[in-house]
Design a protein around this motif. Structure first.
Motif, PDB file in Angstrom:
ATOM      1  N   ALA A 201       7.591  -3.276  -7.121  1.00 25.62           N
ATOM      2  CA  ALA A 201       6.433  -3.752  -7.879  1.00 25.62           C
ATOM      3  C   ALA A 201       5.763  -4.951  -7.235  1.00 25.62           C
ATOM      4  O   ALA A 201       4.533  -5.014  -7.145  1.00 25.62           O
ATOM      5  CB  ALA A 201       6.860  -4.081  -9.305  1.00 25.62           C
ATOM      6  N   HIS A 202       6.548  -5.935  -6.761  1.00 27.80           N
ATOM      7  CA  HIS A 202       5.919  -7.146  -6.223  1.00 27.80           C
ATOM      8  C   HIS A 202       5.137  -6.853  -4.956  1.00 27.80           C
ATOM      9  O   HIS A 202       4.116  -7.496  -4.680  1.00 27.80           O
ATOM     10  CB  HIS A 202       6.965  -8.243  -5.986  1.00 27.80           C
ATOM     11  CG  HIS A 202       7.698  -8.142  -4.690  1.00 27.80           C
ATOM     12  ND1 HIS A 202       8.774  -7.295  -4.499  1.00 27.80           N
ATOM     13  CD2 HIS A 202       7.504  -8.775  -3.500  1.00 27.80           C
ATOM     14  CE1 HIS A 202       9.221  -7.415  -3.257  1.00 27.80           C
ATOM     15  NE2 HIS A 202       8.468  -8.293  -2.635  1.00 27.80           N
ATOM     16  N   MET A 203       5.579  -5.861  -4.175  1.00 30.16           N
ATOM     17  CA  MET A 203       4.834  -5.479  -2.980  1.00 30.16           C
ATOM     18  C   MET A 203       3.513  -4.826  -3.358  1.00 30.16           C
ATOM     19  O   MET A 203       2.455  -5.161  -2.812  1.00 30.16           O
ATOM     20  CB  MET A 203       5.674  -4.529  -2.121  1.00 30.16           C
ATOM     21  CG  MET A 203       6.908  -5.158  -1.498  1.00 30.16           C
ATOM     22  SD  MET A 203       7.922  -3.950  -0.575  1.00 30.16           S
ATOM     23  CE  MET A 203       6.795  -3.460   0.742  1.00 30.16           C
ATOM     24  N   MET A 204       3.574  -3.888  -4.309  1.00 33.06           N
ATOM     25  CA  MET A 204       2.356  -3.203  -4.738  1.00 33.06           C
ATOM     26  C   MET A 204       1.369  -4.178  -5.367  1.00 33.06           C
ATOM     27  O   MET A 204       0.156  -4.107  -5.126  1.00 33.06           O
ATOM     28  CB  MET A 204       2.706  -2.101  -5.722  1.00 33.06           C
ATOM     29  CG  MET A 204       3.536  -0.968  -5.133  1.00 33.06           C
ATOM     30  SD  MET A 204       2.632  -0.025  -3.875  1.00 33.06           S
ATOM     31  CE  MET A 204       1.492   0.894  -4.921  1.00 33.06           C
ATOM     32  N   GLU A 205       1.879  -5.105  -6.163  1.00 31.16           N
ATOM     33  CA  GLU A 205       0.996  -6.071  -6.817  1.00 31.16           C
ATOM     34  C   GLU A 205       0.305  -6.970  -5.801  1.00 31.16           C
ATOM     35  O   GLU A 205      -0.880  -7.281  -5.933  1.00 31.16           O
ATOM     36  CB  GLU A 205       1.804  -6.902  -7.820  1.00 31.16           C
ATOM     37  CG  GLU A 205       2.226  -6.098  -9.045  1.00 31.16           C
ATOM     38  CD  GLU A 205       3.269  -6.820  -9.887  1.00 31.16           C
ATOM     39  OE1 GLU A 205       3.614  -7.973  -9.529  1.00 31.16           O
ATOM     40  OE2 GLU A 205       3.730  -6.243 -10.886  1.00 31.16           O
ATOM     41  N   PHE A 206       1.047  -7.385  -4.778  1.00 27.53           N
ATOM     42  CA  PHE A 206       0.445  -8.216  -3.735  1.00 27.53           C
ATOM     43  C   PHE A 206      -0.652  -7.454  -3.003  1.00 27.53           C
ATOM     44  O   PHE A 206      -1.751  -7.980  -2.782  1.00 27.53           O
ATOM     45  CB  PHE A 206       1.513  -8.685  -2.746  1.00 27.53           C
ATOM     46  CG  PHE A 206       0.950  -9.397  -1.543  1.00 27.53           C
ATOM     47  CD1 PHE A 206       0.498 -10.704  -1.652  1.00 27.53           C
ATOM     48  CD2 PHE A 206       0.856  -8.755  -0.322  1.00 27.53           C
ATOM     49  CE1 PHE A 206      -0.041 -11.363  -0.545  1.00 27.53           C
ATOM     50  CE2 PHE A 206       0.329  -9.402   0.789  1.00 27.53           C
ATOM     51  CZ  PHE A 206      -0.119 -10.710   0.678  1.00 27.53           C
ATOM     52  N   LEU A 207      -0.375  -6.204  -2.616  1.00 29.60           N
ATOM     53  CA  LEU A 207      -1.358  -5.417  -1.881  1.00 29.60           C
ATOM     54  C   LEU A 207      -2.604  -5.150  -2.714  1.00 29.60           C
ATOM     55  O   LEU A 207      -3.731  -5.234  -2.215  1.00 29.60           O
ATOM     56  CB  LEU A 207      -0.723  -4.101  -1.419  1.00 29.60           C
ATOM     57  CG  LEU A 207       0.423  -4.251  -0.402  1.00 29.60           C
ATOM     58  CD1 LEU A 207       1.112  -2.910  -0.167  1.00 29.60           C
ATOM     59  CD2 LEU A 207      -0.091  -4.824   0.917  1.00 29.60           C
ATOM     60  N   HIS A 208      -2.411  -4.834  -3.992  1.00 29.36           N
ATOM     61  CA  HIS A 208      -3.567  -4.604  -4.859  1.00 29.36           C
ATOM     62  C   HIS A 208      -4.359  -5.890  -5.082  1.00 29.36           C
ATOM     63  O   HIS A 208      -5.592  -5.866  -5.154  1.00 29.36           O
ATOM     64  CB  HIS A 208      -3.119  -4.021  -6.201  1.00 29.36           C
ATOM     65  CG  HIS A 208      -2.861  -2.549  -6.141  1.00 29.36           C
ATOM     66  ND1 HIS A 208      -3.863  -1.636  -5.920  1.00 29.36           N
ATOM     67  CD2 HIS A 208      -1.720  -1.837  -6.254  1.00 29.36           C
ATOM     68  CE1 HIS A 208      -3.352  -0.414  -5.905  1.00 29.36           C
ATOM     69  NE2 HIS A 208      -2.053  -0.511  -6.099  1.00 29.36           N
ATOM     70  N   SER A 209      -3.659  -7.018  -5.182  1.00 26.69           N
ATOM     71  CA  SER A 209      -4.356  -8.284  -5.441  1.00 26.69           C
ATOM     72  C   SER A 209      -5.239  -8.686  -4.271  1.00 26.69           C
ATOM     73  O   SER A 209      -6.375  -9.135  -4.467  1.00 26.69           O
ATOM     74  CB  SER A 209      -3.352  -9.394  -5.749  1.00 26.69           C
ATOM     75  OG  SER A 209      -2.584  -9.737  -4.610  1.00 26.69           O
ATOM     76  N   ILE A 210      -4.748  -8.506  -3.028  1.00 26.48           N
ATOM     77  CA  ILE A 210      -5.591  -8.891  -1.893  1.00 26.48           C
ATOM     78  C   ILE A 210      -6.731  -7.890  -1.703  1.00 26.48           C
ATOM     79  O   ILE A 210      -7.814  -8.264  -1.234  1.00 26.48           O
ATOM     80  CB  ILE A 210      -4.775  -9.065  -0.595  1.00 26.48           C
ATOM     81  CG1 ILE A 210      -4.036  -7.782  -0.199  1.00 26.48           C
ATOM     82  CG2 ILE A 210      -3.813 -10.235  -0.718  1.00 26.48           C
ATOM     83  CD1 ILE A 210      -3.327  -7.891   1.145  1.00 26.48           C
ATOM     84  N   ALA A 211      -6.500  -6.626  -2.088  1.00 29.18           N
ATOM     85  CA  ALA A 211      -7.589  -5.646  -2.028  1.00 29.18           C
ATOM     86  C   ALA A 211      -8.691  -6.007  -3.016  1.00 29.18           C
ATOM     87  O   ALA A 211      -9.886  -5.836  -2.732  1.00 29.18           O
ATOM     88  CB  ALA A 211      -7.061  -4.244  -2.296  1.00 29.18           C
ATOM     89  N   GLU A 212      -8.307  -6.508  -4.192  1.00 26.97           N
ATOM     90  CA  GLU A 212      -9.289  -6.896  -5.209  1.00 26.97           C
ATOM     91  C   GLU A 212      -9.991  -8.201  -4.849  1.00 26.97           C
ATOM     92  O   GLU A 212     -11.200  -8.347  -5.063  1.00 26.97           O
ATOM     93  CB  GLU A 212      -8.598  -7.027  -6.561  1.00 26.97           C
ATOM     94  CG  GLU A 212      -8.124  -5.698  -7.138  1.00 26.97           C
ATOM     95  CD  GLU A 212      -7.329  -5.871  -8.421  1.00 26.97           C
ATOM     96  OE1 GLU A 212      -7.070  -7.054  -8.793  1.00 26.97           O
ATOM     97  OE2 GLU A 212      -6.966  -4.863  -9.043  1.00 26.97           O
ATOM     98  N   LYS A 213      -9.254  -9.136  -4.280  1.00 28.29           N
ATOM     99  CA  LYS A 213      -9.835 -10.436  -3.948  1.00 28.29           C
ATOM    100  C   LYS A 213     -10.668 -10.397  -2.672  1.00 28.29           C
ATOM    101  O   LYS A 213     -11.603 -11.188  -2.514  1.00 28.29           O
ATOM    102  CB  LYS A 213      -8.718 -11.475  -3.796  1.00 28.29           C
ATOM    103  CG  LYS A 213      -7.996 -11.813  -5.082  1.00 28.29           C
ATOM    104  CD  LYS A 213      -6.863 -12.789  -4.817  1.00 28.29           C
ATOM    105  CE  LYS A 213      -6.080 -13.090  -6.081  1.00 28.29           C
ATOM    106  NZ  LYS A 213      -4.927 -14.000  -5.801  1.00 28.29           N
ATOM    107  N   HIS A 214     -10.305  -9.495  -1.754  1.00 29.53           N
ATOM    108  CA  HIS A 214     -10.981  -9.451  -0.454  1.00 29.53           C
ATOM    109  C   HIS A 214     -11.442  -8.020  -0.128  1.00 29.53           C
ATOM    110  O   HIS A 214     -11.012  -7.430   0.870  1.00 29.53           O
ATOM    111  CB  HIS A 214     -10.051  -9.953   0.649  1.00 29.53           C
ATOM    112  CG  HIS A 214      -9.434 -11.288   0.378  1.00 29.53           C
ATOM    113  ND1 HIS A 214     -10.100 -12.474   0.600  1.00 29.53           N
ATOM    114  CD2 HIS A 214      -8.204 -11.621  -0.109  1.00 29.53           C
ATOM    115  CE1 HIS A 214      -9.306 -13.486   0.277  1.00 29.53           C
ATOM    116  NE2 HIS A 214      -8.158 -12.998  -0.157  1.00 29.53           N
ATOM    117  N   PRO A 215     -12.319  -7.440  -0.955  1.00 26.54           N
ATOM    118  CA  PRO A 215     -12.730  -6.049  -0.725  1.00 26.54           C
ATOM    119  C   PRO A 215     -13.464  -5.837   0.599  1.00 26.54           C
ATOM    120  O   PRO A 215     -13.477  -4.729   1.126  1.00 26.54           O
ATOM    121  CB  PRO A 215     -13.651  -5.758  -1.918  1.00 26.54           C
ATOM    122  CG  PRO A 215     -14.130  -7.097  -2.376  1.00 26.54           C
ATOM    123  CD  PRO A 215     -12.993  -8.033  -2.124  1.00 26.54           C
TER     124      PRO A 215
END
Length: 326
Positions: A201-215
């Motif tokens: 979960a923590h890996m997926m959350e990190f990847l999704h968060s940077i995708a959302e913050k830096h599209p």
């Protein structure tokens, strides 16, 4: 040293390149790192140092998230930790075999390193690691460079991973976005068998968060072979989950090669995909099961060298200098 390691992938066995032996001999010719006041050397490629297993968490039926901790004397100094992508060798003390694994976030200030590791039927070291209890001592040596990151060498970096083959790319992305070192665009296409086999979960959350913050800087797409999964998942299923394998269409999109053609034009002229310019500043990195590597970029060469470029990427016009098989 830019040597291709078959590192914590879903190959069914644990392997490393034959060039590993040459690299090891070269390292042995170098002087050992200076020992600390207690006589314990810092983490280094020349010989093994002990680490302690401080956490072991089951993340799926055959994967675990393991956290190791180095003693204060063994923690690399800030200027000693390399840029990604790098691995450390773990030694199975029972049969004296070593295999490389990628620390997800490198080494933190307290000396901790986390690894996402799959257990294979014939993988000696992975099975040995899965059997270890918290408090066990595990020997490491490294770091070993597996691919050299450069801040401004590429305009586009496309990463293709399968299963635990995501770990080198996670390390790269963690470094890039933690250090604000991203000057180009990065894309990660990741495949797992089912949603239950997705990264922790923590890996997926990190990847999704940077995708959302830096599209404008990072795109993340997830693929699964099947949607069959247990009812209770430890990993949140992403909204952009695609039930399919990573194929030509997904790679065209990642490479920004797709062109929109009116339907009526296809009646008179055959459709074609724009070729990748040979001087375009892009690199495609792939790490995963051999069948995935074969389909996307052609098989490895002898002793897991890069081999001839083939597969979908060759069809799309990429050249060998634009692809790297980890």
């Amino acid at each position: 040293m830019e040597t291709a390691f078959i590192d914590d992938q879903e190959t069914g066995t644990e392997t490393s390149t034959a060039t590993e032996a040459t690299a090891y001999l070269a390292l042995c010719d170098q002087p050992y790192s200076s020992p600390s006041r207690t006589g314990k050397p810092p983490l280094n490629p020349s010989h093994f140092v002990p680490a302690t297993l401080v956490e072991s968490a089951q993340t799926s039926s055959d994967t675990k998230l393991l956290t190791l901790s180095l003693s204060p004397d063994s923690i690399p100094q800030d200027n000693q930790e390399p840029t990604p992508i790098w691995s450390v060798f773990v030694k199975d003390d029972d049969i004296q075999v070593e295999r490389p694994y990628t620390p997800l976030e490198g080494v933190d200030e307290s000396g901790k390193m986390s690894f996402w590791i799959k257990k294979y039927e014939h993988g000696e070291v992975a099975r040995w690691l899965h059997s270890k209890q918290v408090g066990s001592s595990i020997e490491l040596r490294g770091p070993m460079k597996t691919w050299a990151w450069k801040d401004d060498a590429w305009d586009d970096i496309i990463m293709v991973s399968g299963g635990t083959g995501i770990t080198p790319f996670y390390q790269l992305l963690y470094h890039v976005f933690s250090k604000n070192a991203c000057k180009g665009r990065l894309t990660l296409l990741h495949a797992s068998k089912t949603p239950a086999d997705l990264p922790p979960a923590h890996m997926m959350e990190f990847l999704h968060s940077i995708a959302e913050k830096h599209p404008d800087k990072f795109r993340f797409r997830v693929f699964v072979d099947s949607l069959d999964a247990p009812r209770q998942l430890k990993t949140k299923i992403p909204m952009d989950l695609t039930c399919d394998r990573i194929g030509k269409s997904a790679l065209q999109d990642a490479l920004r090669l797709k062109k929109v053609t009116p339907w009526w034009e296809t009646l008179f002229w055959p459709t074609s995909v724009p070729a990748v310019a040979e001087d375009r500043r892009l690199i495609v990195l792939i790490c995963g099961p051999e069948h995935m590597v074969n389909a996307v970029a052609g098989p490895y060469g002898r002793n897991y060298s890069q081999g001839k470029l083939g597969g979908i990427l060759a069809e799309l016009g990429l050249k060998s200098h634009q692809v790297w098989k980890l």
